[in-house]
Design an enzyme around this catalytic site. Sequence first.
Site, PDB file in Angstrom:
ATOM      1  N   GLN A  17      39.125  40.454  71.702  1.00 26.32           N
ATOM      2  CA  GLN A  17      40.124  39.935  70.763  1.00 26.32           C
ATOM      3  C   GLN A  17      40.820  38.642  71.201  1.00 26.32           C
ATOM      4  O   GLN A  17      40.899  37.693  70.407  1.00 26.32           O
ATOM      5  CB  GLN A  17      41.180  41.010  70.472  1.00 26.32           C
ATOM      6  N   HIS A  49      44.804  48.975  66.575  1.00 24.88           N
ATOM      7  CA  HIS A  49      45.198  49.433  67.913  1.00 24.88           C
ATOM      8  C   HIS A  49      46.129  48.368  68.478  1.00 24.88           C
ATOM      9  O   HIS A  49      45.914  47.174  68.283  1.00 24.88           O
ATOM     10  CB  HIS A  49      43.958  49.611  68.786  1.00 24.88           C
ATOM     11  N   GLY A 109      35.339  55.518  62.650  1.00 21.04           N
ATOM     12  CA  GLY A 109      35.122  54.843  61.375  1.00 21.04           C
ATOM     13  C   GLY A 109      34.213  55.585  60.421  1.00 21.04           C
ATOM     14  O   GLY A 109      34.458  55.615  59.214  1.00 21.04           O
TER      15      GLY A 109
END
Length: 345
Positions: A87, A109, A135
């Site tokens: 990220q 998260h 998911g």
Amino acid sequence: MPATIYYEPDGDLDLLKGKKIAIIGYGSQGHAHALNLQESGLDVVVGLYKGSKSWPKAERAGLEVRTVAEASKAAQVVMILLPDHIQPDLYKSEIEPNLSPGDTLMFAHGFSIHWKEITPPAGVDVSMIAPKAPGHRVRELFVEGVGVPGLVAVAQDVSGRAREQALAYALGLGCLKAGVIETTFKEETESDLFGEQAVLCGGCSELIRAGFQTLVDAGYQPEIAYFECLHELKLIVDLIYEGGLTYMRYSVSDTAEYGDYTRGTRVVDPAVRERMRAILAEIQSGAFAKEWMDENRAGRAKFLATRAEQEGQLIEQVGGKLRAMMPFLRKEKPDSTPLAPSANG
């Protein structure tokens, strides 16, 4: 103090109508978010890198796909569903330059925000909707007309409606059907890491391996040890999942229940609980987050070597042979992409 829980009447999809939502990543969570939101009538674009194996999958599912930078620029809501260690760099290079004042940055998260791996600009809302299921389950239950529980948190509320918009997202995702609990980025991140390390992954894996090796070292067949210490765990976890510890104990034999009461606390004794507190302290201080991000920035050599060593252990070799006897189980070997909440596929 009782938890604040939101349900369908608390969500308003109109808050997201007319806005484009970028789903960054199309892995375990990404595909579920994108498809559920689109089927809820929202305008979705998936953001991926050029050449991603997920690009044609998303297009075949009827979704618009662009590069991460293009999707971020086109959207007013950007949900980042990538592994934690990926990220920060991707955000800095592809997402941050394309955010505009008034946009919303979302996460499933809290790791990157809580540990300040990502520092959002002052002019955007920052919120989280974290489904409490993988998911594929988020997607399956949505299709069935139900939903999985979730968490909602707000780290930055510039618009004054960050929570309401996050709940609208949760409604489109299907989580408000089951209920969404209010939390904070800090609480979600630290409790999630602790649960993974001390119980769900680390604690459970080591308990399985220790039990297996104890039986093997005592002369019992590895196949018998595998069934007793790993295979049958699913039966017990399913009972706990359905009705808690009391239902599990009601469902097993009285012998098993008595052994539970009298021997469990000898395995997880005060010394183990003290080590759990030490693990939690490492999480709370940021020591674990630093260790993990440093490992990734250094090339992941220790992590990958440990993975290879664990995959080669006797319990995995025996398990592979036994699982081949059970055609009702998934046979294919998982690839190296983690099926974690933030996997991007």
